[in-house]
Enzyme design. Structure first.
Site, PDB file in Angstrom:
ATOM      1  N   GLU A   1      -1.096  -9.879   1.373  1.00  0.00           N
ATOM      2  CA  GLU A   1      -0.398  -9.837   0.090  1.00  0.00           C
ATOM      3  C   GLU A   1       1.108  -9.865   0.347  1.00  0.00           C
ATOM      4  O   GLU A   1       1.647  -9.019   1.061  1.00  0.00           O
ATOM      5  CB  GLU A   1      -0.778  -8.551  -0.657  1.00  0.00           C
ATOM      6  CG  GLU A   1      -0.150  -8.472  -2.033  1.00  0.00           C
ATOM      7  CD  GLU A   1      -0.646  -7.277  -2.829  1.00  0.00           C
ATOM      8  OE1 GLU A   1      -0.723  -6.181  -2.256  1.00  0.00           O
ATOM      9  OE2 GLU A   1      -0.960  -7.454  -4.014  1.00  0.00           O
TER      10      GLU A   1
ATOM     11  N   CYS B   1       0.043  -7.373  -8.523  1.00  0.00           N
ATOM     12  CA  CYS B   1      -1.106  -7.234  -7.633  1.00  0.00           C
ATOM     13  C   CYS B   1      -2.145  -8.317  -7.896  1.00  0.00           C
ATOM     14  O   CYS B   1      -2.873  -8.719  -7.010  1.00  0.00           O
ATOM     15  CB  CYS B   1      -1.720  -5.855  -7.801  1.00  0.00           C
ATOM     16  SG  CYS B   1      -1.932  -5.394  -9.512  1.00  0.00           S
TER      17      CYS B   1
ATOM     18  N   GLU C   1      -6.305   1.176  -7.969  1.00  0.00           N
ATOM     19  CA  GLU C   1      -6.032  -0.221  -8.318  1.00  0.00           C
ATOM     20  C   GLU C   1      -5.036  -0.706  -7.286  1.00  0.00           C
ATOM     21  O   GLU C   1      -3.876  -0.284  -7.290  1.00  0.00           O
ATOM     22  CB  GLU C   1      -5.496  -0.289  -9.758  1.00  0.00           C
ATOM     23  CG  GLU C   1      -5.697  -1.640 -10.382  1.00  0.00           C
ATOM     24  CD  GLU C   1      -4.507  -2.525 -10.164  1.00  0.00           C
ATOM     25  OE1 GLU C   1      -4.513  -3.231  -9.141  1.00  0.00           O
ATOM     26  OE2 GLU C   1      -3.585  -2.501 -10.981  1.00  0.00           O
TER      27      GLU C   1
ATOM     28  N   GLY D   1      -1.234   0.845  -6.443  1.00  0.00           N
ATOM     29  CA  GLY D   1      -0.275   0.569  -5.386  1.00  0.00           C
ATOM     30  C   GLY D   1      -0.923  -0.210  -4.265  1.00  0.00           C
ATOM     31  O   GLY D   1      -1.888  -0.936  -4.485  1.00  0.00           O
ATOM     32  N   SER D   2      -0.413  -0.020  -3.067  1.00  0.00           N
ATOM     33  CA  SER D   2      -0.873  -0.842  -1.949  1.00  0.00           C
ATOM     34  C   SER D   2      -2.239  -0.371  -1.445  1.00  0.00           C
ATOM     35  O   SER D   2      -2.614   0.793  -1.594  1.00  0.00           O
ATOM     36  CB  SER D   2       0.130  -0.774  -0.806  1.00  0.00           C
ATOM     37  OG  SER D   2       0.048   0.486  -0.168  1.00  0.00           O
ATOM     38  N   THR D   3      -2.960  -1.299  -0.829  1.00  0.00           N
ATOM     39  CA  THR D   3      -4.269  -0.968  -0.272  1.00  0.00           C
ATOM     40  C   THR D   3      -4.124   0.049   0.859  1.00  0.00           C
ATOM     41  O   THR D   3      -4.954   0.948   1.005  1.00  0.00           O
ATOM     42  CB  THR D   3      -4.975  -2.248   0.197  1.00  0.00           C
ATOM     43  OG1 THR D   3      -5.334  -3.012  -0.971  1.00  0.00           O
ATOM     44  CG2 THR D   3      -6.241  -1.946   0.971  1.00  0.00           C
TER      45      THR D   3
ATOM     46  N   LYS E   1       3.555  10.719 -11.128  1.00  0.00           N
ATOM     47  CA  LYS E   1       4.718  10.424 -10.279  1.00  0.00           C
ATOM     48  C   LYS E   1       5.050   8.945 -10.362  1.00  0.00           C
ATOM     49  O   LYS E   1       4.273   8.105  -9.922  1.00  0.00           O
ATOM     50  CB  LYS E   1       4.461  10.777  -8.819  1.00  0.00           C
ATOM     51  CG  LYS E   1       5.739  10.642  -7.983  1.00  0.00           C
ATOM     52  CD  LYS E   1       5.493  10.629  -6.503  1.00  0.00           C
ATOM     53  CE  LYS E   1       5.273   9.254  -5.932  1.00  0.00           C
ATOM     54  NZ  LYS E   1       6.437   8.359  -5.995  1.00  0.00           N
TER      55      LYS E   1
ATOM     56  N   GLY F   1      -3.790   3.317  -0.701  1.00  0.00           N
ATOM     57  CA  GLY F   1      -5.064   3.598  -1.353  1.00  0.00           C
ATOM     58  C   GLY F   1      -6.094   4.157  -0.386  1.00  0.00           C
ATOM     59  O   GLY F   1      -6.819   5.102  -0.703  1.00  0.00           O
TER      60      GLY F   1
END
Lengths: 354, 485
Positions: free
Chosen positions: B394, B297, B263, B241-243, B189, B246
């Protein structure tokens, strides 16, 4: 239950023998410490804490030729191992440990959440120093642990027999395998980076090198049904690579773990590298799984019913999780599969130019 | 003097032609080798962030569509792809790599239109790396016995992959190339705001005659992603993507036995010692935070400069930033393109406001912003402390936070004072200090005297809350293989 005031690290001194120590020397050591008052603790009541075990060596037994009535054996208090010291649980709690036949063996400390937090603090404090040791030095210390265990074979065999009801031959094989496991992992620290590292051929004028580094503080749920060999098999690979560990020992059979702690305390392993908690895994594990200063979680000994929930807790801080495998053959060649889950790969770039 | 020179030699516009891209008005899902309408019946519009003009309609895959894609991937895994030799699989990947090279310009322009990043980056960084990734992994397909996982390692099965909008096609390559080389099939996706290059990649799969179902592309937003990573038919989940997302995925996957690699975010420290080659360091700082508008990132978003060198370095840095050209992403001279979405722009603005409110001092060059589209000027905050949000969170934008240090120990302590651990930079002319610092930094990628370099042979991934698993190199294959033992 009432708990006497803390004594200064009696068991560390108790384990002070070197590899050449005889049984006599080892159990003479506690006598140097004034721990006699502790004989009045509940485990002493009734005098049946350790059943008779005729016909095989017993570190707590008196010499065979001495009249039993003249010598009251000195029993060991089984405590936690945190930051290189042997404290009782801060909660003052303990729980009775019974052998395979149902007989009372001893009382073990019933660690609290606070003890778990203290253990994480100790493991975190020890991490940079341990990871920063040379690989050669870590290997030597792991080998030293094997030497120390060898000197206590009889004691470990007795505890394994008490815990699991196995015969002497089987107990001996399990203890041998546990000692040999330390030897196996003692050889890994200065090789793992060569096996898992890489010089990467990037398309440009750059030096590019990858190498493994320890993840950090790893919480380990030791396998409940393999209280000595299973324990060594999960702890040794984690610390061989430079991690530090908080271990929840087999709840059912915690005594070999405490004796192993005494081995580690006399193997030049810096305090805090391995911390061993005895108590209820159901009470301690959720706390360790969600603790923000724990980087890795080994669920090998987790109850299958709770493993998923612990993994979910661990997700909050993105811990590295080693899921329970089930049906481990602890006598099989372990390979690298218990080291790799708690290693990070660091890649360093540098330009090349005159 | 330099300003005068600028006046004399002003750049003329140098736009890359859009004609190389043939956009379709609407794109369907790519399932089982064909473009098919979404059963959900839903669509979304993807727009050019540089002028907010719509580019195309894209389908939104619902649960039924995701299920169809996973089923197709399973069928391909158990059938044609699973039965194929590594050597033959590799040939398909080589084919794909070649077509990517042939269509590189088209894809670079398309990526710039959909993402907003400068054409010089899509053309010179993204696309060459995309093709290189397929070439590198193509060669692994028949050599997996040598990947360090014992003889005859097996593929995991069906991989569910979710990627971000900052490097749309490159992240696709990082996910699909190793998965296919190892013998897995995939459902991928792409990000909601940058789906187009993945759909052209689907055309390339057709052109390469890749067997149907080996690669499936489902477009959509968060709901589609949730359906994909939660699908019981997926054996492996890979996410970049974002933490925050995640964590959600790690929770979803917990207890299922699915393999997972993540990641995630970063707050990379770029350490400049006082003995560094300052002009080189300035170039590295600029590439560290302004490459791809800071939508990286592994960006070097915290500059840690030794106190004794700070004044001189910052003066040179500001002078360099004043030379950066912000504007039309298709212009070949543009250094800083558009922010990918209004949502991301608001996030950057919010954190920049927080930086000013918390007492840090903001500086930006005199930099007119285009009237339409999403833009944010390159920004440098000085006087930042470790407690400031702009030092901890971030930002994912062209915003640099500057902190100072006195000793190497302090530099390392500050660099590691973050839950993230993706990247870090070290600038010094002294080799022993570089190695000492690199050894102590808790991050997965350390760039010393360089920054933001990538290569398919070089493992990439984070420590701590920047995620786990590696992409690239021999290490990256591990995510897609099961040990023989």
């Amino acid at each position: 239950m009432s708990t006497p005031p803390e004594h200064p690290e009696p068991a560390r001194a108790a384990a002070g023998g070197d590899s050449a120590a005889t049984d006599d020397r080892q159990h003479s050591a506690p006598e140097l410490h004034a721990e006699a008052a502790e004989l009045a603790e509940p485990l002493g009541a009734g005098g049946a804490a350790r059943p008779d075990r005729p016909g095989r060596p017993d570190t707590s037994a008196v010499p065979a030729d001495a009249p039993a009535a003249e010598r009251i054996p000195v029993r060991k208090t089984y405590k936690l191992y945190v930051g290189g010291a042997f404290p009782r649980s801060e909660s003052g709690r303990c729980y009775p440990v019974t052998g395979s036949g149902g007989a009372h063996l001893a009382n073990a400390a019933l660690a609290s959440r606070k003890d778990a937090r203290d253990a994480v603090v100790a493991a975190r404090s020890a991490f940079s120093g341990w990871a920063g040791r040379t690989a050669y030095n870590r290997g030597q210390i792991l080998y030293r642990a094997a030497e120390m265990m060898e000197g206590r074979r009889a004691q470990f065999a007795a505890e394994v027999t008490d815990a699991d009801g196995v015969d002497a031959r089987r107990a001996d094989a399990l203890v041998s395998a546990a000692i040999d496991r330390w030897v196996y992992y003692a050889g890994w620290p200065d090789k793992i980076a060569q096996v898992l590292g890489a010089a990467n051929p990037v398309s440009g004028p750059y030096f590019n090198l990858s190498r493994p580094e320890p993840t950090g503080v790893v919480a380990i749920l030791a396998p409940p049904m393999a209280p000595l060999l299973g324990l060594v098999s999960v702890v040794a690979p984690v610390i061989a690579t430079g991690n530090t560990a908080v271990v929840v020992a087999s709840e059912r059979a915690p005594l070999p773990a405490v004796t192993l702690a005494e081995v580690l305390a006399t193997s030049d392993l810096p305090g805090g590298v391995v911390n061993i908690l005895t108590g209820r895994a159901g009470e301690l594990a959720p706390h360790l799984a969600s603790h923000a200063d724990v980087d890795g979680l080994d669920l090998t000994g987790a109850d299958p019913g709770t493993a998923a929930e612990l993994e979910r807790s661990a997700a909050q801080t993105l811990k590295r999780v080693l899921r329970p495998g089930g049906g481990e053959d602890w006598l099989a060649d372990p390979g690298t599969s218990r080291m790799t889950p708690f290693l990070e790969t660091k890649t360093v770039w540098h330009p090349i130019g005159a | 003097m330099e300003r005068q020179a600028d006046g004399i030699f002003e750049y003329a516009p140098a736009p890359e032609s859009r004609a190389v891209v043939r956009l379709r008005p609407a794109y369907e899902l790519f399932i089982d080798g064909e473009f098919v309408p979404a059963k959900s019946g839903e669509h979304m519009t993807t727009a050019n962030p540089a002028d907010e003009e719509p580019l195309a309609q894209v389908s939104v895959a619902g649960e039924t569509d995701v299920d169809r894609a996973v089923t197709a991937a399973r069928r391909a895994f158990e059938g044609v792809w699973g039965a194929m030799s590594g050597a033959e699989r590799g040939k398909y990947l080589f084919r794909i790599a070649r077509i990517l090279q042939e269509r590189a310009r088209e894809l670079a322009v398309l990526e710039t239109l959909d993402n907003g990043k400068p054409i010089k980056e899509t053309r010179d960084v993204d696309l060459p790396l995309v093709a290189a990734h397929f070439f590198y992994h193509a060669g692994w397909a028949d050599k997996l016995d040598h990947a360090g996982m014992g003889p005859a390692p097996r593929p995991v099965g069906v991989a569910a992959q979710v990627i971000p909008w900052n490097f749309p096609l490159l992240m696709l390559a990082w996910k699909i190339a190793p998965a296919l080389a190892a013998g897995n099939t995939v459902v991928l996706k792409p990000a909601e705001t940058t789906p187009l290059s993945a759909l052209v990649f689907a055309e390339i799969c057709q052109e390469a005659e890749l067997p149907p179902g080996v690669v499936n592309i489902v477009t959509g937003a968060g709901e589609t992603g949730r359906a994909l990573v939660g699908h019981p038919g997926a054996d492996k989940v890979a996410f970049t993507g974002s933490t925050a997302v995640g964590r959600e995925i790690a929770r979803t996957v917990a207890g299922t036995g699915k393999r997972l690699t993540l990641e995630l975010g970063g707050k990379g420290a770029n350490i400049v010692y006082d003995d560094a080659a300052l002009d080189q360091a300035v170039e590295g700082i600029v590439s560290g935070i302004f490459f791809n508008q800071g939508h990286v990132c592994c960006a070097g978003s915290r500059l840690l400069v030794q106190e004794s060198a700070a004044e001189e370095l910052l003066a040179r840095l500001r002078a360099r930033i004043e030379r950066l050209r912000l504007g039309d992403p298709l212009d070949k001279n543009t250094d800083i393109g558009a922010i990918n979405s209004a949502e991301q722009l608001e996030r950057i603005r919010e954190l920049a406001r927080a930086g000013a409110e918390e007492g840090a001092e903001s500086w930006s060059p005199d930099c007119p912003l285009p009237e339409r589209g999403h833009w944010f000027p390159p920004t440098v905050f000085t006087g930042v402390t470790q407690a400031h949000r702009i030092a901890r969170e971030e930002i994912f934008g062209p915003v640099l936070s500057v902190l100072t240090f006195r000793t190497p120990e302090e530099a390392v302590a500050k660099a590691n004072n973050t839950p993230y651990g993706l990247s870090a930079g070290v600038w010094t002319e002294k080799g022993s200090r570089m190695l000492w610092t690199a050894e102590r930094l808790r991050a997965g990628v350390i760039w010393s005297n360089t920054f933001n370099k990538f290569d398919p042979a070089s493992p990439f991934g984070g420590y701590k809350e920047s995620g786990y698993g590696r992409e690239g190199g021999r290490h990256g294959l591990e995510a897609y293989l099961v040990h023989a033992a």
